[in-house]
Design a protein around this motif. Structure first.
Motif, PDB file in Angstrom:
ATOM      1  N   LYS A  77      53.635  78.031  78.554  1.00 18.10           N
ATOM      2  CA  LYS A  77      54.688  77.254  79.192  1.00 18.10           C
ATOM      3  C   LYS A  77      55.843  76.930  78.246  1.00 18.10           C
ATOM      4  CE  LYS A  77      52.608  72.643  78.981  1.00 18.10           C
ATOM      5  NZ  LYS A  77      52.138  71.532  79.811  1.00 18.10           N
ATOM      6  N   ARG A  78      55.581  76.719  76.968  1.00 17.71           N
ATOM      7  CA  ARG A  78      56.681  76.461  76.030  1.00 17.71           C
ATOM      8  C   ARG A  78      57.530  77.708  75.835  1.00 17.71           C
ATOM      9  NH1 ARG A  78      53.944  72.613  71.456  1.00 17.71           N
ATOM     10  NH2 ARG A  78      53.775  70.803  72.805  1.00 17.71           N
ATOM     11  N   LYS A  79      56.878  78.845  75.799  1.00 18.60           N
ATOM     12  CA  LYS A  79      57.600  80.114  75.656  1.00 18.60           C
ATOM     13  C   LYS A  79      58.474  80.371  76.893  1.00 18.60           C
ATOM     14  CE  LYS A  79      56.808  85.042  75.167  1.00 18.60           C
ATOM     15  NZ  LYS A  79      55.815  86.098  75.326  1.00 18.60           N
ATOM     16  N   ILE A  80      57.915  80.100  78.062  1.00 22.92           N
ATOM     17  CA  ILE A  80      58.663  80.281  79.312  1.00 22.92           C
ATOM     18  C   ILE A  80      59.864  79.341  79.335  1.00 22.92           C
ATOM     19  CG2 ILE A  80      58.547  80.024  81.824  1.00 22.92           C
ATOM     20  CD1 ILE A  80      55.533  80.842  81.560  1.00 22.92           C
ATOM     21  N   ALA A  81      59.653  78.080  78.941  1.00 27.80           N
ATOM     22  CA  ALA A  81      60.750  77.104  78.914  1.00 27.80           C
ATOM     23  C   ALA A  81      61.833  77.553  77.928  1.00 27.80           C
ATOM     24  CB  ALA A  81      60.226  75.729  78.534  1.00 27.80           C
ATOM     25  N   ALA A  82      61.434  78.075  76.784  1.00 26.32           N
ATOM     26  CA  ALA A  82      62.409  78.547  75.792  1.00 26.32           C
ATOM     27  C   ALA A  82      63.202  79.748  76.325  1.00 26.32           C
ATOM     28  CB  ALA A  82      61.700  78.917  74.496  1.00 26.32           C
ATOM     29  N   GLU A  83      62.529  80.650  77.029  1.00 29.88           N
ATOM     30  CA  GLU A  83      63.216  81.804  77.631  1.00 29.88           C
ATOM     31  C   GLU A  83      64.237  81.353  78.671  1.00 29.88           C
ATOM     32  OE1 GLU A  83      60.506  84.643  79.354  1.00 29.88           O
ATOM     33  OE2 GLU A  83      59.318  84.735  77.504  1.00 29.88           O
ATOM     34  N   MET A  84      63.821  80.419  79.531  1.00 31.91           N
ATOM     35  CA  MET A  84      64.726  79.925  80.571  1.00 31.91           C
ATOM     36  C   MET A  84      65.908  79.187  79.951  1.00 31.91           C
ATOM     37  SD  MET A  84      63.781  80.889  83.511  1.00 31.91           S
ATOM     38  CE  MET A  84      63.033  82.378  82.934  1.00 31.91           C
ATOM     39  N   GLU A  85      65.652  78.419  78.896  1.00 32.24           N
ATOM     40  CA  GLU A  85      66.728  77.690  78.233  1.00 32.24           C
ATOM     41  C   GLU A  85      67.746  78.666  77.644  1.00 32.24           C
ATOM     42  OE1 GLU A  85      67.251  74.502  74.614  1.00 32.24           O
ATOM     43  OE2 GLU A  85      65.503  74.312  75.931  1.00 32.24           O
ATOM     44  N   LYS A  86      67.265  79.720  77.031  1.00 30.89           N
ATOM     45  CA  LYS A  86      68.155  80.729  76.439  1.00 30.89           C
ATOM     46  C   LYS A  86      69.005  81.405  77.520  1.00 30.89           C
ATOM     47  CE  LYS A  86      67.998  84.801  73.459  1.00 30.89           C
ATOM     48  NZ  LYS A  86      67.118  85.744  72.747  1.00 30.89           N
ATOM     49  N   LYS A  87      68.375  81.762  78.631  1.00 34.85           N
ATOM     50  CA  LYS A  87      69.104  82.421  79.730  1.00 34.85           C
ATOM     51  C   LYS A  87      70.128  81.468  80.357  1.00 34.85           C
ATOM     52  CE  LYS A  87      65.453  85.680  80.916  1.00 34.85           C
ATOM     53  NZ  LYS A  87      64.458  86.083  81.924  1.00 34.85           N
TER      54      LYS A  87
ATOM     55  N   ASP B  93      79.274  76.189  78.495  1.00 34.27           N
ATOM     56  CA  ASP B  93      79.990  74.930  78.323  1.00 34.27           C
ATOM     57  C   ASP B  93      79.077  73.702  78.433  1.00 34.27           C
ATOM     58  OD1 ASP B  93      82.259  76.454  78.110  1.00 34.27           O
ATOM     59  OD2 ASP B  93      82.825  76.206  80.215  1.00 34.27           O
ATOM     60  N   LEU B  94      77.845  73.917  78.883  1.00 36.92           N
ATOM     61  CA  LEU B  94      76.922  72.806  79.093  1.00 36.92           C
ATOM     62  C   LEU B  94      75.884  72.724  77.981  1.00 36.92           C
ATOM     63  CD1 LEU B  94      76.124  73.152  82.912  1.00 36.92           C
ATOM     64  CD2 LEU B  94      77.762  71.632  81.831  1.00 36.92           C
ATOM     65  N   SER B  95      75.424  71.521  77.735  1.00 34.87           N
ATOM     66  CA  SER B  95      74.299  71.305  76.841  1.00 34.87           C
ATOM     67  C   SER B  95      73.040  71.465  77.695  1.00 34.87           C
ATOM     68  CB  SER B  95      74.377  69.901  76.251  1.00 34.87           C
ATOM     69  OG  SER B  95      73.224  69.609  75.528  1.00 34.87           O
ATOM     70  N   VAL B  96      72.304  72.541  77.483  1.00 30.34           N
ATOM     71  CA  VAL B  96      71.169  72.892  78.338  1.00 30.34           C
ATOM     72  C   VAL B  96      69.866  72.466  77.671  1.00 30.34           C
ATOM     73  CG1 VAL B  96      69.933  74.779  79.462  1.00 30.34           C
ATOM     74  CG2 VAL B  96      72.419  74.859  79.301  1.00 30.34           C
ATOM     75  N   PHE B  97      69.005  71.809  78.440  1.00 28.99           N
ATOM     76  CA  PHE B  97      67.679  71.445  77.961  1.00 28.99           C
ATOM     77  C   PHE B  97      66.673  71.772  79.050  1.00 28.99           C
ATOM     78  CE2 PHE B  97      64.101  68.555  77.409  1.00 28.99           C
ATOM     79  CZ  PHE B  97      63.771  68.843  76.091  1.00 28.99           C
ATOM     80  N   VAL B  98      65.672  72.613  78.711  1.00 30.65           N
ATOM     81  CA  VAL B  98      64.623  73.005  79.653  1.00 30.65           C
ATOM     82  C   VAL B  98      63.281  72.605  79.055  1.00 30.65           C
ATOM     83  CG1 VAL B  98      63.527  74.922  80.875  1.00 30.65           C
ATOM     84  CG2 VAL B  98      65.984  74.964  80.473  1.00 30.65           C
ATOM     85  N   SER B  99      62.438  71.991  79.876  1.00 28.73           N
ATOM     86  CA  SER B  99      61.125  71.577  79.416  1.00 28.73           C
ATOM     87  C   SER B  99      60.079  71.884  80.482  1.00 28.73           C
ATOM     88  CB  SER B  99      61.115  70.083  79.117  1.00 28.73           C
ATOM     89  OG  SER B  99      59.819  69.671  78.731  1.00 28.73           O
ATOM     90  N   ALA B 100      58.914  72.313  80.021  1.00 28.74           N
ATOM     91  CA  ALA B 100      57.778  72.537  80.915  1.00 28.74           C
ATOM     92  C   ALA B 100      56.829  71.348  80.896  1.00 28.74           C
ATOM     93  CB  ALA B 100      57.049  73.817  80.522  1.00 28.74           C
ATOM     94  N   ASP B 101      57.245  70.276  80.275  1.00 32.23           N
ATOM     95  CA  ASP B 101      56.451  69.043  80.221  1.00 32.23           C
ATOM     96  C   ASP B 101      56.488  68.367  81.594  1.00 32.23           C
ATOM     97  OD1 ASP B 101      55.111  66.752  79.516  1.00 32.23           O
ATOM     98  OD2 ASP B 101      56.727  65.951  78.263  1.00 32.23           O
ATOM     99  N   SER B 102      55.335  68.015  82.092  1.00 32.85           N
ATOM    100  CA  SER B 102      55.274  67.429  83.431  1.00 32.85           C
ATOM    101  C   SER B 102      55.985  66.076  83.505  1.00 32.85           C
ATOM    102  CB  SER B 102      53.823  67.288  83.893  1.00 32.85           C
ATOM    103  OG  SER B 102      53.106  66.462  83.017  1.00 32.85           O
ATOM    104  N   LYS B 103      56.021  65.355  82.399  1.00 30.29           N
ATOM    105  CA  LYS B 103      56.716  64.056  82.375  1.00 30.29           C
ATOM    106  C   LYS B 103      58.222  64.253  82.589  1.00 30.29           C
ATOM    107  CE  LYS B 103      57.048  59.610  81.484  1.00 30.29           C
ATOM    108  NZ  LYS B 103      56.592  58.608  82.411  1.00 30.29           N
TER     109      LYS B 103
END
Length: 132
Positions: free
Chosen positions: A73-83, A90-100
């Motif tokens: 899930k961390r790898k998937i979140a990192a891939e999605m964040e990069k894409k 122009d946006l500050s993008v943050f993607v997390s697979a943490d349920s919280k």
């Protein structure tokens, strides 16, 4: 098989099949086009739930991965964040697979209240970064 066994078996089946359905929520407080993010996140078959919030210069995304993908899930979140960073430079993008993060992002979307949203987004990002 008597009626009690049948009812017990039906209850167990309902509990096992009562998984959380795929939910994709997107809230946009900017003039950015969200269709690219929606297409990207909905198109990934490893993801079964998304809460994405566009606000000012931030894109906060919480994802829920499918059961067999949870070890990555961390790898998937990192891939999605990069894409997403590539799609929204122009946006500050943050993607997390943490349920919280997913839960809190969902709460922010459901509140539909823009006051203090930037502060809450920063708070969530700092919490997520502390955990990693």
């Amino acid at each position: 098989m008597d009626i009690r066994q049948l009812i017990t078996m039906l209850c167990v089946l309902l509990l096992l099949s009562g998984c959380i359905p795929n939910e994709y929520k997107f809230e946009n407080y900017t003039d950015e086009d969200t269709s690219e993010a929606e297409e990207l996140l909905k198109g990934d078959d490893r993801i079964k739930g998304v809460a994405a919030l566009f606000h000012d210069d931030h894109l906060l995304v919480g994802i829920r991965v499918k059961t067999f993908s949870r070890f990555n899930k961390r790898k998937i979140a990192a891939e999605m964040e990069k894409k997403l960073k590539k799609e929204y430079p122009d946006l500050s993008v943050f993607v997390s697979a943490d349920s919280k993060i997913l839960t809190e992002t969902n709460k922010l979307i459901l509140k539909n209240d823009e006051r203090g949203l930037k502060k809450k987004i920063h708070h969530l990002i700092t919490l997520a970064e502390e955990e990693t």
